[in-house]
Enzyme design. Sequence first.
Site, PDB file in Angstrom:
ATOM      1  N   CYS A  94      43.069  38.001  32.340  1.00 57.52           N
ATOM      2  CA  CYS A  94      42.293  39.066  31.699  1.00 57.52           C
ATOM      3  C   CYS A  94      41.134  38.428  30.955  1.00 57.52           C
ATOM      4  O   CYS A  94      41.316  37.393  30.307  1.00 57.52           O
ATOM      5  CB  CYS A  94      43.201  39.825  30.731  1.00 57.52           C
ATOM      6  N   LEU A  95      39.967  39.031  31.033  1.00 60.43           N
ATOM      7  CA  LEU A  95      38.796  38.490  30.337  1.00 60.43           C
ATOM      8  C   LEU A  95      39.012  38.476  28.825  1.00 60.43           C
ATOM      9  O   LEU A  95      38.372  37.719  28.114  1.00 60.43           O
ATOM     10  CB  LEU A  95      37.546  39.306  30.686  1.00 60.43           C
ATOM     11  N   GLN A 111      37.615  46.807  26.079  1.00 59.43           N
ATOM     12  CA  GLN A 111      37.289  45.372  26.078  1.00 59.43           C
ATOM     13  C   GLN A 111      35.873  45.105  25.570  1.00 59.43           C
ATOM     14  O   GLN A 111      35.547  43.977  25.224  1.00 59.43           O
ATOM     15  CB  GLN A 111      37.437  44.780  27.485  1.00 59.43           C
ATOM     16  N   HIS A 118      44.841  49.026  30.026  1.00 54.39           N
ATOM     17  CA  HIS A 118      43.933  48.765  28.896  1.00 54.39           C
ATOM     18  C   HIS A 118      43.604  50.062  28.163  1.00 54.39           C
ATOM     19  O   HIS A 118      43.457  50.080  26.941  1.00 54.39           O
ATOM     20  CB  HIS A 118      42.618  48.167  29.393  1.00 54.39           C
ATOM     21  N   GLY A 169      37.651  43.257  36.978  1.00 50.45           N
ATOM     22  CA  GLY A 169      37.637  44.580  36.372  1.00 50.45           C
ATOM     23  C   GLY A 169      37.400  44.491  34.875  1.00 50.45           C
ATOM     24  O   GLY A 169      37.644  43.444  34.262  1.00 50.45           O
ATOM     25  N   HIS A 171      46.080  47.154  35.983  1.00 51.34           N
ATOM     26  CA  HIS A 171      45.736  46.352  34.796  1.00 51.34           C
ATOM     27  C   HIS A 171      44.705  47.085  33.921  1.00 51.34           C
ATOM     28  O   HIS A 171      44.866  47.183  32.704  1.00 51.34           O
ATOM     29  CB  HIS A 171      45.188  45.001  35.290  1.00 51.34           C
ATOM     30  N   GLU A 172      43.674  47.626  34.560  1.00 51.20           N
ATOM     31  CA  GLU A 172      42.593  48.267  33.788  1.00 51.20           C
ATOM     32  C   GLU A 172      43.050  49.584  33.162  1.00 51.20           C
ATOM     33  O   GLU A 172      42.687  49.899  32.032  1.00 51.20           O
ATOM     34  CB  GLU A 172      41.359  48.503  34.674  1.00 51.20           C
TER      35      GLU A 172
HETATM   36 NI    NI Z   1      42.101  42.866  31.223  1.00 51.35          NI
END
Ligand code: NI
Length: 200
Positions: free
Chosen positions: A88-89, A51, A134, A46, A130-131
């Site tokens: 997480c990226l 991000q 963000h 995701g 999670h997203e």
């Molecule tokens: Ni993330």
Amino acid sequence: MALRKIMTEKEPVLHKKCRPVTEFNSRLHQLLDDMRDTLEEANGAGLAAPQVGILRRVVVVDTGEEMLELVNPEILEQSGEQDGPEGCLSVPGKWGLVKRPNWVKLRAQDRFGNWFEVEGEELTARCFCHEIEHLDGHLFVEHTDHLMTEEELEEKYQEMAALYGMTVPQLREQVPPARLQHDLKLAKARAVVVDSALRK
Ligand code: NI
């Protein structure tokens, strides 16, 4: 195909609240297209707009079956619990054990502004939570007091590979890190059953 740069933890943009999308125009469509490409290239589950440096409530989630575009997503219902390593990226190479609901229902708008509802369980439910966090400037690291390194993650894979009689690369192909804790518990339970069967 246009890739956008993925921001890391230190960038202030990851710690701010995003504004809702009000215009469903070509700029939004370009953002969604770029986010899909960026997520695919990064091999993630995701990606949220902050991000890639955009403070708007936009998320893409790869469920493994389809790529969902979620504009202005809101969680409607949730149930159950799951516990597993989450990454997480924007926090590369770090993993933390995070509890999440096992099932989540949300509503969101598509790229043209139409509202729809969607449900997800396990990895997809984890990803939804999670997203959406963000979008409010929060990262998964706030839910865990211990971040696992890539080496610790590798140790968990080795432990499980031994239980299953598989190699780590074989296992990594089948079990993503977020499922590791859950599957490790199952593998251990199975090992105990096999062990006690052998003793009889
Ligand atoms: Ni993330």
